[in-house]
Motif scaffolding. Structure first.
Motif, PDB file in Angstrom:
ATOM      1  N   UNK A   1      49.343  43.643  42.619  1.00  0.00           N
ATOM      2  CA  UNK A   1      48.222  44.294  43.360  1.00  0.00           C
ATOM      3  C   UNK A   1      48.800  44.933  44.560  1.00  0.00           C
ATOM      4  N   UNK A   2      49.621  44.426  45.338  1.00  0.00           N
ATOM      5  CA  UNK A   2      49.954  45.238  46.514  1.00  0.00           C
ATOM      6  C   UNK A   2      50.985  45.987  46.375  1.00  0.00           C
TER       7      UNK A   2
ATOM      8  N   UNK B   1      43.629  46.031  53.054  1.00  0.00           N
ATOM      9  CA  UNK B   1      42.465  44.812  52.504  1.00  0.00           C
ATOM     10  C   UNK B   1      42.480  45.178  51.030  1.00  0.00           C
ATOM     11  N   UNK B   2      42.521  44.021  50.452  1.00  0.00           N
ATOM     12  CA  UNK B   2      42.170  44.087  49.040  1.00  0.00           C
ATOM     13  C   UNK B   2      41.630  43.051  48.548  1.00  0.00           C
ATOM     14  N   UNK B   3      40.647  43.430  47.739  1.00  0.00           N
ATOM     15  CA  UNK B   3      40.090  42.179  47.025  1.00  0.00           C
ATOM     16  C   UNK B   3      40.368  42.205  45.580  1.00  0.00           C
ATOM     17  N   UNK B   4      40.038  41.060  44.950  1.00  0.00           N
ATOM     18  CA  UNK B   4      40.366  40.926  43.437  1.00  0.00           C
ATOM     19  C   UNK B   4      41.619  40.131  43.084  1.00  0.00           C
ATOM     20  N   UNK B   5      42.140  39.493  43.897  1.00  0.00           N
ATOM     21  CA  UNK B   5      43.276  38.442  43.437  1.00  0.00           C
ATOM     22  C   UNK B   5      42.565  37.388  42.679  1.00  0.00           C
ATOM     23  N   UNK B   6      42.826  37.448  41.334  1.00  0.00           N
ATOM     24  CA  UNK B   6      41.821  36.588  40.466  1.00  0.00           C
ATOM     25  C   UNK B   6      42.209  35.012  40.562  1.00  0.00           C
ATOM     26  N   UNK B   7      43.541  34.833  40.702  1.00  0.00           N
ATOM     27  CA  UNK B   7      44.072  33.740  40.629  1.00  0.00           C
ATOM     28  C   UNK B   7      43.802  32.744  41.804  1.00  0.00           C
ATOM     29  N   UNK B   8      43.579  33.317  43.078  1.00  0.00           N
ATOM     30  CA  UNK B   8      43.711  32.625  44.074  1.00  0.00           C
ATOM     31  C   UNK B   8      42.163  32.957  44.854  1.00  0.00           C
TER      32      UNK B   8
END
Lengths: 192, 1260
Positions: free
Chosen positions: A38-39, A49-56
């Motif tokens: 993602x990063x 800022x980032x949304x959308x880490x699905x695992x955590x």
């Protein structure tokens, strides 16, 4: 609450991982991979800022990161943390590393992961921000280092000498680690 | 043996350390896994050694390998071994490894309890620190239970380093062991006012985290947090508190009102973006909670929106992002204010940063109007084409649909355009949202009658080109659209131009590859189409064409009969049989079309989404009763595939234990009739649903505008939505022209015109008529429909367990578990045990038994318990019986304070609640002055009390009281809330009582008088400094609690807090505070400024706002009172002009203000008096008409004394000056006469203090 702190380099190699919630090792690796994915595809001039880490986490969680030279510092936090506050915290952390290692670079983190952990422990504890004052953090870290030294340290001097001897005898020891210019340049950002 | 050791250490020389390991791994890039596995073997060997250093080294390496993803849990026991090393170096390695890889199911954790306890109580603070840090990562319910008490003790550790860690870890303990929350909470609360900022911040952190999950339990802390918010300068703390308030305001709108002002001030004054942002966020939360009935907050909204605009316009992407994020919160309640920034938001849609685009998308929802919808959607469609990542594209898709469909398609003026958009969207690769598009198609086709012709044509094209949609696997999601297409074509087949072709398309063999539920719809609708085709064919030609059609059906349907999907199979075989029968009839030349059509006659009406669920259950029907015998459990294994369009809401069938009376039944019957009348599901006499709607009450307001389609669109093939934008523009122009004409006409035939039925809302709003009408069923709910309880909390949420009432007093059973062997030792004297561990449990036990008698006060007492505990700890020699007496002695002391609080709001029964209510009821008073000032205003008496300085001059009617704080090493602790100051002093008083009772003079404790004591009048240390028509300056006297040892050498500093309140309508700025220094007393100015320069007040004051500034003075000699003349200059800025104004004032430094409340034990006090170093003096006060405890409280409060001992009407008091002078008082009273004997090592100071005390009492 901070759920996890990840440091990895431009190739996604973990340099420090600190989860404040239990994940099994393979899951941890998966999270690192996902986060890196993602990063790393983001430009340097987009927001941190980032949304959308699905695992955590989930919808309440955000990834807040900074990219210094070869390293990404990623904090996964929930909505109780101030976004800008965490950004500043990362800055404080990196500046602290810079003070403790004197011009910190990726190699410092590679070879002294334990020390980085000890520094981090003075900044964040159990997922909550413990101290934000850099001088206080550095002072506590140094006091503990001094204490360790007074005890003789983990690898006391003789052992170190031996390891130096060993190194000389071993042909495959890397003489030419490309240290290059990978110092983390800590930009002087406006203080919090 | 010796040999073995030598051998061991030689081996050790060749062990790898962490650096060697890392180097090795970097060196074996090709066969890393193999290299590491040999390393792990080595580590295993090392772990077998006896040498702890070797083990520690091995564990250190394991920690590194853990990071690389290797499971190291097998070494857990070795980690515990390393943890228990006595050397800090190894211990730290052990704890680090443990914190990285231990978790709740690590079984060796239970071996660590005693080791951790030992480390926690280690004399070395870093051992303790390391243990706390480690524990915070792997604490389990068992550990939490066993160690809670130890950690609680550490919360009062002497080292702030330990205190802050102990405070933070409590949160983890609470999570794992919720029972600990209530016993530990008082102490946690106490830590909010810890002198160390780090500890304070930790406590704020923990409480905020707790309160975020269960805000209502923490509402009573609001005043305390408010105080912190207005006094703290630590941005971290401020942010946390402000965030917390954001969570609290929805529960208590009065809190919101109170917050607006200080938050607005912060927004104006802060330079930290993070703080600004959180302030704006919380103001938004406040505004949302107040959304109705507060018209005068539009200024606050404007301010927020303005500030956010600045953020969004910033070049820093982070600020931009956050600005948009906060903007979307405002949008929900105040869309108008956001709409004015449409330009900016549309601009953000083009940002290169995806996060920002997503945020801007969120905002678009509120941006659209009839005018710009097409334009905005067009823009979004362009983005859809460009977007590479599916996530963003899917997001775009849902947003487009959201925007268009919001509030019943309010903004869509041309539905042909919308259908084309939907059709265009079906061309998206790999979207997950096929069903979303499909449901939109269905919805529009059903509800907008005029569009059906167009929609059917489009859907037919889609069906014809179905292969495009189902082509590759990636497009799976989108094939849901075919569901809608098939249904629309079937249901509205009368509009089809070429039904035969469509029928053919629907029966292609390829259809069998579609998901079952779609096939089922295909089959069913093929039958509908078949009926239509038959009808048309029978009409014009002779039987052959119709028979061919039947044959087609008979040929194709068997494919579906073989389907694995039950639904498809069943429908297909039914229809196949039907068609075969029809064929037979056709062969006999019977006309069947009419009858076949009758099978599908009747129109479907749109229904509100929840209507069915809300239909009340008829009386006498028990939905929970079994109709047949309950089925056996085994049936569940074969679950039916869920139909996508029947979104199943979880059924909340409540047991209806109905004991309804006749009236209620009648009412329900009536309601049901009403419901039926409006419910389109009930088939009514009139076949035209249209009519029904128009007759139904409550739907007249729906804009049903019957207009003919002025632009009949026949776009061949798939439509292009872009065309519509242009066409729509033309249409609107035309309409406008027509309207003008009509208007003219209307004006002519003014009176004669019939009242046109629908001339409603949106038209008049924007002058745009929709091209199609929308039939909308208003959501009819049964009158007795219960609010939906869908949003139940996740039962697995650990925070649910922490939803605990913290105001309830502690019960016996709630005390924290204490190690049993200790308890056994101390069986005879529980107080001693308390001294060792923390006095809590025995103390609480006693308390609660007492509480039974005085129930209404127990909340208050509960709150104090923590402090009492702490006090008690100091009493090292308590014995059981005395302690019991001490317990009784608590009451008299607590009593006056309680009653004083109750006096503030007499109607309340619970002091805690009344506190909050009282605090909240003062909402309109401006920020900083609030607490004290309101108290002062509320009570009629207190001005008298607040005037303390002895020699106030006639030209300066209002006195000042100064307060001193010490800076340098000792952190200031500020106590603004007068009430709390009092509380604290009371507590000190209490403490001394206690001590006294320990000393053996039990009879002196006035058990009996408790109930009679009158409440204390409120007292305030705020007093007016100077005032004119522009500005009011108030001095504040804060209480000092710090001890002063560290500060004696470097001169004495006094901090004066001044509250500036803007009283006029103008803006005050460039305030400069200056005093004329005396030899003895100087204002501290920043380095480099001259001795006569003024200090700039670091804020500006908008009208009606107040803020506080602090000034530091250096004082040489403190034995005499001081007076300083000063001036405040400022600029008054109006809209048109600005003037320079000034205000003179005099600062009084009374001798009292150099005194610091310092607790003193009676034995130390006695020693002090015995020493003979002190010189005596005395004073008599006549005609003092107040209860003794009031008198004492006054001395305590205004003159910073603390009570050492009190026996009946005699008390000894103590205080200390900032330069270390001891001041001792013996106060006696009899019949309105008070005599004060005083001793001090500085007679001048003492004389002045006594004068001041005299002054205080002469004024009342």
């Amino acid at each position: 609450m901070i759920k996890a702190i990840l440091i990895f380099n431009n190739h996604g190699k973990p340099r420090l991982i600190r989860f404040y919630q239990y994940f099994a090792e393979d899951m941890q690796q998966q999270i690192i991979r996902e986060t890196f994915h993602l990063v790393s595809k983001r430009d340097d001039n987009v927001c941190n800022f980032l949304e959308g880490g699905s695992l955590i986490g989930g919808s309440d969680y955000k990834l807040i990161y900074r990219h210094y030279a070869t390293l990404y510092f990623v904090f996964c936090v929930d909505s109780s943390e101030s976004e800008l506050g965490i950004l500043d915290l990362i800055q404080v952390f990196v500046e602290t590393l810079d003070k403790c290692f004197e011009n910190v670079c990726e190699l410092d983190l590679i070879f002294h992961m334990d020390k980085v952990h000890y520094i981090l422990q003075e900044v964040v504890m159990g997922g909550m921000v413990l101290e934000t004052n850099m001088n206080e953090i550095v002072a506590q870290v140094e006091l503990q280092t001094r204490m360790e030294k007074s005890e003789g340290g983990l690898s006391a001097a003789p052992a170190r000498a031996v390891s130096a001897v060993k190194n000389m005898n071993l042909p495959e020891i890397p003489r030419n680690i490309n240290i290059g210019d990978i110092n983390i340049k800590v930009p002087s950002l406006s203080p919090f | 043996m010796a040999l073995k050791i030598v051998k061991g250490s030689i081996d050790r020389m060749f062990d790898k350390n962490l650096q060697d390991l890392v180097r090795g791994i970097r060196n074996h890039k090709e066969d890393e896994a193999k290299y590491i596995s040999t390393c792990i073997d080595e580590i295993k060997q090392e772990l077998k050694q006896d040498n702890i250093a070797v083990k520690a080294n091995a564990v250190c390496k394991l920690t590194y390998l853990q990071m690389l993803g290797y499971d190291v849990s097998w070494a857990a026991f070795n980690i515990v071994e390393v943890m228990s090393s006595s050397k800090f170096t190894y211990k730290r390695i052990g704890y680090l490894a443990a914190s990285q890889c231990f978790h709740e199911s690590t079984d060796v954790i239970m071996l660590t309890t005693n080791q951790i306890r030992k480390d926690l109580s280690s004399p070395n603070q870093y051992d303790t620190g390391v243990a706390l840090t480690g524990l915070s990562c792997f604490v389990t319910p068992d550990l939490a239970r066993d160690l809670a008490n130890d950690i609680m003790t550490l919360m009062s550790h002497t080292k702030p380093y330990i205190r802050k860690k102990a405070v933070l870890i409590m949160y983890k303990v609470f999570l794992k062991y919720p029972e600990s929350l209530r016993p530990a909470f008082p102490r946690l609360k106490e830590k909010l006012e810890d002198p160390d900022p780090g500890v304070q911040s930790a406590a704020v952190n923990v409480i905020c985290e707790l309160a975020r999950r269960n805000p209502k339990n923490y509402l009573s802390l609001a005043p305390l947090f408010f105080k912190l918010m207005t006094s703290s300068t630590n941005n971290w703390v401020l942010i946390k508190i402000i965030k917390l308030f954001g969570a609290l305001t929805p529960l208590e709108p009065r809190l919101g009102k109170k917050l607006i002002e200080p938050l607005t001030n912060l927004i104006h004054s802060t330079s930290a973006m993070s703080l600004l942002y959180e302030c704006v966020n919380t103001v938004i939360a406040v505004l949302i909670s107040l959304s109705s009935g507060m018209p005068n907050h539009s200024a606050s909204i404007q301010l927020c929106v303005q500030k956010l605009r600045i953020l969004i316009e910033d070049s820093d992407q982070n600020l931009k992002y956050l600005g948009l994020l906060a903007m979307s919160k405002i949008l929900k309640t105040h869309p108008k204010s956001v709409q004015s920034h449409k330009d900016l938001i549309l601009q953000c849609l083009d940002d290169k940063d995806e996060s920002i685009r997503l945020r801007a998308l969120d905002l678009l929802y509120g941006m659209v109007s009839k005018k710009n919808l097409m334009e905005i959607v067009k823009k979004l469609m362009l983005h859809v084409d460009k977007a590479e990542g599916t996530t963003y594209r899917d997001e775009l898709l849902t947003k487009i649909i959201d925007i268009c469909s919001q509030s019943n398609y309010q903004y869509i003026t041309n539905f042909e355009w919308y259908i084309s958009i939907l059709v265009e969207l079906t061309r998206l690769e790999g979207t997950r949202h096929g069903h979303l598009i499909a449901s939109q198609m269905l919805d529009v086709a059903i509800r907008v009658k005029a569009i059906r012709v167009f929609a059917v044509a489009q859907m037919a094209t889609l069906l014809d080109n179905a292969h495009l949609l189902t082509g590759n696997v990636q497009r799976k999601g989108i094939c849901e659209v075919l569901y809608a297409a098939a249904w629309i074509c079937g249901e509205f087949s009368e509009h089809l131009e070429n039904p035969m072709q469509t029928l053919e398309a629907m029966l292609r063999p390829k259809v069998a590859t579609l998901p079952g539920h779609i096939q089922a719809v295909y089959v069913q609708n093929a039958a509908k189409l078949f009926a239509t085709v038959l009808k048309s064919q029978e009409g014009n030609t002779e039987g052959t064409a119709a028979q061919e059609t039947s044959q087609l059906m008979i040929d194709r349907l068997p494919l579906f009969v073989q389907s694995a999907n039950l639904e498809v199979q069943e429908r297909a075989s039914c229809i196949l049989q039907l068609v075969k029968y029809i064929q037979k009839l056709q062969q006999k030349d019977v006309e069947v079309a009419e009858e076949v059509c009758a099978l599908f006659a009747g129109e479907l009406n749109p229904v509100a989404p929840k209507a069915q669920k809300k239909v009340p259950v008829p009386e006498g029907l028990d939905l929970d009763a079994w109709i047949n015998e309950p089925p056996s459990e085994s049936e569940s294994e074969d679950e039916q595939p869920r139909a996508i369009f029947a979104k199943e809401e979880p059924k909340h069938s409540r047991p209806r234990h109905t004991e309804v009376d006749e009236k209620e039944l009648a009412r329900r019957r009536e309601a049901r009739k009403q419901e039926q009348a409006n419910n389109p599901f009930y088939i009514k006499a009139s076949p035209s649903s249209q009519k029904v709607y128009q007759e139904a009450p409550g739907v007249e307001h729906i804009p049903v505008v019957q207009i003919d389609l002025s632009v009949p669109l026949k776009v061949p093939g798939l439509p292009m939505s872009d065309q519509y934008v242009k066409l729509e523009e033309e249409r609107r122009q035309k309409e406008r022209a027509e309207k003008k004409k009509k208007d003219k006409k209307k004006r002519k035939e003014k009176r004669s015109g019939r009242g046109k039925k629908h001339d409603s809302g949106p038209e008049s709003e924007e002058d745009i008529t929709p091209a199609h009408m929308v039939d909308i069923v208003t959501e009819e709910m049964p009158e007795n429909a219960l609010p939906s309880d869908d949003d139940e909390k996740d039962p697995n949420d650990p925070h649910k367990a922490l939803d605990i009432d913290l105001d309830r007093p502690l019960a016996d059973s709630e005390k924290l578990p204490v190690r049993s062997h200790r308890a056994a030792e101390a069986l005879k004297s529980p107080a001693e045990d308390g001294e060792a561990e923390s006095a809590a449990p025995p103390e609480l036990k006693k308390k609660s038994s007492k509480d039974k008698r005085e129930k209404k006060k127990d909340k208050d007492r509960d709150r104090k318990k923590s402090k009492e505990e702490k006090k008690k700890k100091k009493h090292k020699h308590e014995e059981k019986e005395e302690d019991l007496l001490g317990g009784q002695a608590d009451e008299p002391v607590v009593q006056p304070e309680e009653t004083s609080e109750v006096a503030a709001l007499p109607s309340s029964t619970s002091a805690e609640v009344s506190d909050l209510d009282f605090w909240l009821s003062n909402a309109p008073v401006p920020s900083n002055t609030q607490e004290a000032a309101t108290v002062a205003e509320a009570a009629p008496v207190p001005e008298a009390a607040s005037c303390t300085a002895p020699d106030s001059e006639p030209d300066e009617p209002k006195d000042t009281e100064l307060e001193e704080t010490k800076s340098s090493k000792h952190k200031k602790k500020k106590q603004k809330k007068e009430k709390e100051e009092k509380e604290k002093k009371k507590k000190k008083k209490h403490h001394h009582h206690h001590h006294h009772s320990d000393g053996g003079a039990e009879e002196s404790v006035q058990n009996g008088t408790v109930e009679e004591e009158e409440p204390l009048p409120p007292m305030s240390n705020y007093c007016l400094l100077a005032e004119n028509s522009y500005i009011k300056m108030m001095m504040e006297d804060a209480d000092q609690v710090n001890d002063i040892q560290g500060n004696l050498q470097d001169g004495s500093q006094v901090v004066v807090s001044v509250i500036f309140e803007n009283k006029c309508e103008s803006f005050l700025k460039s305030m400069e505070f200056n005093v004329l220094d005396s030899l003895n007393c100087k204002l501290q100015r920043p380095e480099g400024s001259g001795p006569h320069d003024g200090l700039t007040v670091p804020f500006q004051l908008p009208p009606g706002v107040s803020n506080e500034a602090r000034f530091v003075f250096t004082v040489q000699s403190i034995v005499m009172p001081q007076k300083l003349k000063g001036t405040l200059t400022f600029i008054v800025k109006n809209e048109d002009s600005s003037t320079h104004e000034k205000l003179d004032f005099k600062l009084h430094f009374t001798c009292t203000s150099y005194l610091i409340t310092t607790p003193c034990y009676s034995d130390a006090f006695a020693k002090l008096l015995e020493s003979g170093d002190l010189k005596g003096s005395s004073v008599r006060l006549e005609g003092v008409n107040m209860p003794f405890h009031h008198l004492l409280a006054r001395i305590c409060f205004h003159h910073h004394f603390s009570v050492v001992e009190r026996i009946d009407s005699c008390a000894s008091m103590y205080s200390r000056s900032i330069q270390g002078h001891h001041v001792c008082l013996l106060v006696k009273t009899s019949d309105q006469t008070v005599s004060i004997d005083a001793k001090c090592d500085e007679p001048t100071l003492l004389g002045n203090v006594l004068d001041e005390i005299k002054q205080t009492f002469s004024q009342c």
